[in-house]
Structure formats: C-alpha cells, structure tokens
Design an enzyme around this catalytic site. Structure first.
Site, mmCIF file in Angstrom:
data_model
loop_
_atom_site.group_PDB
_atom_site.id
_atom_site.type_symbol
_atom_site.label_atom_id
_atom_site.label_comp_id
_atom_site.label_asym_id
_atom_site.label_seq_id
_atom_site.Cartn_x
_atom_site.Cartn_y
_atom_site.Cartn_z
ATOM 1 N N CYS A 70 68.599 14.577 -27.818
ATOM 2 C CA CYS A 70 67.864 13.407 -28.301
ATOM 3 C C CYS A 70 66.573 13.818 -28.999
ATOM 4 O O CYS A 70 65.803 14.603 -28.480
ATOM 5 C CB CYS A 70 67.444 12.518 -27.150
ATOM 6 S SG CYS A 70 68.792 11.741 -26.308
ATOM 7 N N GLU A 73 72.809 14.345 -39.381
ATOM 8 C CA GLU A 73 73.430 15.059 -38.281
ATOM 9 C C GLU A 73 74.199 14.121 -37.363
ATOM 10 O O GLU A 73 73.846 12.961 -37.194
ATOM 11 C CB GLU A 73 72.368 15.810 -37.485
ATOM 12 C CG GLU A 73 71.715 16.846 -38.356
ATOM 13 C CD GLU A 73 71.019 17.944 -37.582
ATOM 14 O OE1 GLU A 73 70.447 17.644 -36.533
ATOM 15 O OE2 GLU A 73 71.080 19.088 -38.046
HETATM 16 N N1 SAH Z 1 65.789 5.193 -33.526
HETATM 17 C C1 SAH Z 1 66.479 4.747 -32.375
HETATM 18 C C2 SAH Z 1 67.701 5.585 -32.064
HETATM 19 C C3 SAH Z 1 67.578 7.076 -32.251
HETATM 20 S S1 SAH Z 1 66.516 7.926 -31.148
HETATM 21 C C4 SAH Z 1 65.547 4.715 -31.178
HETATM 22 O O1 SAH Z 1 64.469 5.236 -31.272
HETATM 23 O O2 SAH Z 1 65.930 4.103 -30.183
HETATM 24 C C5 SAH Z 1 67.488 7.963 -29.675
HETATM 25 C C6 SAH Z 1 66.701 8.151 -28.393
HETATM 26 O O3 SAH Z 1 66.123 9.450 -28.346
HETATM 27 C C7 SAH Z 1 65.546 7.169 -28.230
HETATM 28 O O4 SAH Z 1 65.576 6.567 -26.962
HETATM 29 C C8 SAH Z 1 64.325 8.040 -28.358
HETATM 30 O O5 SAH Z 1 63.252 7.514 -27.614
HETATM 31 C C9 SAH Z 1 64.823 9.354 -27.817
HETATM 32 N N2 SAH Z 1 64.056 10.526 -28.240
HETATM 33 C C10 SAH Z 1 63.457 10.727 -29.424
HETATM 34 N N3 SAH Z 1 62.865 11.941 -29.444
HETATM 35 C C11 SAH Z 1 63.112 12.522 -28.260
HETATM 36 C C12 SAH Z 1 62.785 13.788 -27.678
HETATM 37 N N4 SAH Z 1 62.108 14.690 -28.355
HETATM 38 N N5 SAH Z 1 63.223 14.051 -26.430
HETATM 39 C C13 SAH Z 1 63.960 13.142 -25.749
HETATM 40 N N6 SAH Z 1 64.305 11.945 -26.248
HETATM 41 C C14 SAH Z 1 63.876 11.628 -27.479
#
Ligand code: SAH
Ligand code: SF4
Length: 435
Positions: free
Chosen positions: A417, A106
């Site tokens: 996110c 995605e």
């Molecule tokens: N794998 C990398 C990049 C993708 S996730 C990482 O973890 O940094 C991108 C961001 O989304 C990260 O900061 C992660 O903590 C956040 N994230 C993941 N799941 C989420 C959720 N359910 N709600 C809000 N942010 C979330």
C-alpha cells in the site's frame, strides 16, 4: 499526400480506439457503423470480456474480413501492455502496465495461500520481519473475505494465524483466491503526506478500459479461468481492490464504468472494494448507485487536527462530514464499511487515538483494517512499534469493532500500500510485448 487522403487519415485517427472497456451500447454502435448485424456486438462483448482476447485476430467468432475491417477502421482490443514485473518473496507480483499513450501505472497480484508468505529468509524477508515484528504471524485480511470478530489468539503480536483452509489450498498446489489491486489514475492529486503515489502528482485519469484492462491482463498472465471463459486453472475466487495508484472518486465515471466492465468479465461487485481518501461528492454519488462495490474509507486519523496534517484534503471535507455520508450509505445485510487506518509511529497510533476511533465509529456497521505504514524514500514518518500495533488492535477489538491488521504484502518489491510509484528499475524481468 493529397488533402483528401489527409482527411481520411485524420478521420481514422479520430476513430482509432480501444474496444476493451466499451459498453454493450457502444459496441453496438461500432458494429452498426460498419454495417454489420447486431449479434456481432454480442460476439464482440463475449470475446472481450468472457474470453479476454488480446488482439483482434483472436476473435475467431468473427469472420476474418470483419476483423480486418475493424483493424482498418482503427479499432484494437487495447488492453494495457504489461511491460515489467517484480515478484516478492511472499508471492505478490507487481506489474508495470503501459497504456496506449505511453503512460504507466501499477497493478498488484496477491495470491492467497501460495505458501510463500513466511518469506524465504532472504534479506528482503528479514528486513520485513525486522520492521514489523512477527510479520509472518500477521492477520491476513482479504478485504471482502474477512473473518469478523476478535482474533483467536492475541498471544502473537498481530492477531490470529492463517485459516486452516489455507493448508488445504497449499495441498492442492495452487490457490483458490487472490486479490488484484488496480490503479484508477496515473499518479494522484490528493497529496497524502505518507503516500509515495502522491509524489507523482496527477498526470491523467485512466479510462474504464484501462482500469478493467489491468485485471484482464493479470488474469491472462495468471491463466485464471472465470466461468466458461479463457484460462486453464481451477475456477478461482478473485477479489478486486481499487487501491492502487490514484483516487477512484476523482475519476468517478470511468471508475463506475469499469465496475460494469468487470462484472461483464464475471466478477461480481460484491467481490470489489473501492477505497477513497474521502471525496465527499463521490461518496454521496456512490450511495445512490444501484450496483456498486463495497466501500473503504481511508480514515487514517482519529481527529481532524491529525488528519489535516497527514491528509490535507481534510481541510475540504472533515471527518464528521465524511462519516455522515458513510452512515447514509445503504448497506446490504452482510455488508460492512471498511475503515482503513495507516499506523504512523507516534502520530496516530497511541491508545488515545484508538479511543477516539472507537467513539467515531460507534454504532456503525464498520470494520477496521489497520495498515502498518510502509516506508518509502523521501517520506519522513516512522513505523509504529509492534507493541503499539498490537495494543491499538486489541483496544478496537475490545471496543467491539471487527479489526484486522493487514499483512504487509510485497514490501520488498515496493508493491505494498502506498508504495506504487511507477517504479522502473534495472534488473526486473522484462515482459516482451504480447501484442
Ligand atoms: N486513493 C485511495 C486508494 C489508494 S491508496 C485512498 O487513499 O484510499 C490505498 C490505501 O493505502 C489507503 O488506505 C492509503 O491510506 C494507504 N496508504 C497509502 N500510503 C501508504 C503507506 N505508505 N503505507 C501504508 N498504507 C498506505
Ligand atoms: Fe492518493 Fe490514496 Fe495516496 Fe492519498 S493515499 S495520495 S488519495 S493514492
């Protein structure tokens, strides 16, 4: 079939590959392999990266015979195919992209200043407001365009309002900037407890062409022109965030190669931000890159005990080790390191946590992006209250850390996110294959 033709077929199968994503050297090897003049490699690169062609027939700088030979040898442009799209009430679009082997990832397009961020009173918009309070007043924090410093007004719950320039953009009837969120892997191996992508597990790494190709496909769809390249819209400022599915630093080489492809497409690395969950060897390697995007670290907790609970990877590399590596990153004059912090109600969103975060980041050129946790099916956390979010935000600002509470984008279509999960649903707009 004779043995000989089988071998030819097998040979073809081996060379069958995507041109998009190849480095200048690799493109040179392709044209030399076909016995063509060297300048054909430059033409190919321009067609792929400046003009973002979608098929070989579109490379009109090459004679028809050359295009036919490329095709006969098994080469194709090889952009990921956009197979489905969903559009949020806030203008965000989520795309399902299919790779050549049938996997899907995605990609999210978040236009700035499209005027749609207040929602339209639909159920989805109301839900969003209900979940996080005055969502329409949330601070917009485009990662590489943030306005540092304290919000002008803390009277509303999530900080200051949209910048005045946004109105001008609306008057122009378009947008001047947008952020594209791209995936680096099919699924993810890291297993953060609050993240939907984690539920997929890891299926495979994406190639550099598949990573940068998501951007090309989106820019083509949005008809965004960069420099003298393809497209009809006004030149737009595009920010990229490697924050979709996957952990970029567990696919390091392809991720870095995609950065170079994206630069060839006219997007400077200063407009890219890579987010990592804290893969220490990746951060160390990244610090030595002469050309690199900005760094965001998903801190998400203020001490190791909480972080181990929500991000088991902390058992391998703890907060102290990660911060030491981040401190060693040579920063440009105006560069900050971003710390993302997903607020989970009752878990990491209390004043004592904010105090711990301040202590951790003391003396660093750091800014914090607070992200209100986006819920998803089968994930057992709760959202923080608007009051706790506001208090956390205020405490960090008072402690001298530039802090932004990210406006939730596209939550109604699962594009926010941590909500990327290869969602295939009936009722979404199907996009017919363009190639
Ligand atoms: N794998 C990398 C990049 C993708 S996730 C990482 O973890 O940094 C991108 C961001 O989304 C990260 O900061 C992660 O903590 C956040 N994230 C993941 N799941 C989420 C959720 N359910 N709600 C809000 N942010 C979330
Ligand atoms: Fe992977 Fe990032 Fe989700 Fe963690 S938050 S599981 S690292 S995509």
């Amino acid at each position: 079939m004779t043995t000989h033709s089988n071998a030819v077929e097998a040979g073809r199968a081996v060379v069958a590959q995507a041109l998009f994503g190849m480095s200048p050297e690799e493109l040179r090897a392709v044209v030399e392999g076909l016995g063509l003049a060297k300048y054909r490699a430059v033409q190919l690169a321009d067609a792929l990266y400046k003009h973002r062609v979608e098929c070989l027939e579109e490379i009109t700088t090459l004679p028809v015979e050359v295009r036919e030979r490329l095709a006969a040898e098994g080469y194709r442009v090889g952009l990921p195919e956009m197979v489905q799209t969903a559009k949020s009430v806030d203008g965000t679009e989520r795309y399902l992209m299919r790779t050549a082997d049938g996997e899907t990832v995605e990609t999210v397009w978040m236009p700035g200043g499209d005027g749609g961020e207040r929602g339209d009173g639909s159920v989805a918009a109301e839900e969003e407001v209900g979940e996080v309070g005055d969502a329409e007043d949330a601070v917009e924090a485009h990662i590489s365009e943030s306005r540092y410093g304290a919000p002008a007004s803390l009277g509303n719950k999530y900080g200051d309002s949209e910048p005045a320039a946004q109105n001008d953009e609306r008057d122009l009837g378009g947008y001047k900037r947008a952020t594209i969120c791209i995936s680096s892997q099919v699924g993810c191996a890291v297993n953060c407890q609050f993240c939907l992508t984690a539920k997929l597990g890891i299926r495979r790494n994406l190639t550099a062409g598949e990573i940068a190709g998501q951007v090309a496909a989106v820019l083509n769809r949005q008809r965004v022109r960069i420099g003298s390249g393809k497209g009809v819209e006004m030149p737009s400022r595009i920010n990229l965030v490697f924050m979709g599915m996957g952990e970029p630093f567990l696919n390091y080489d392809a991720f870095m190669k995609s950065v170079h492809v994206l630069r060839a497409m006219g997007i400077p690395e200063s407009r890219m931000t890579v987010s990592t969950s804290g893969i220490l060897p990746g951060i160390l390697q990244f610090a030595n890159e002469p050309v690199r995007p900005k760094l965001a670290l998903s801190l998400n907790a203020s001490n190791d005990a909480v972080r181990r609970e929500i991000m088991p990877i902390t058992k391998k590399w703890d907060i102290a080790a990660l911060l030491e590596a981040v401190r060693a990153l040579p920063l440009g004059k105006r560069e900050y390191v971003t710390f993302e912090y997903v607020l989970l109600g009752g878990v990491n969103d209390q004043p004592e946590h904010a105090r711990e975060v301040l202590a951790l980041l003391k003396g660093m050129k750091a800014k914090v992006n607070l992200i209100v946790w986006n819920p998803g099916p089968g994930i057992d956390y709760r959202q923080p209250t608007p009051e706790d979010v506001a208090e956390f935000h205020r405490m960090l600002v008072d402690g001298g850390i530039p802090t932004f509470t990210r406006r939730p984008r596209g939550r109604d279509i699962y594009a926010a996110c941590g909500q990327l999960k290869r969602t295939v649903e009936p009722g979404l707009v199907e996009i017919s294959a363009a190639r």
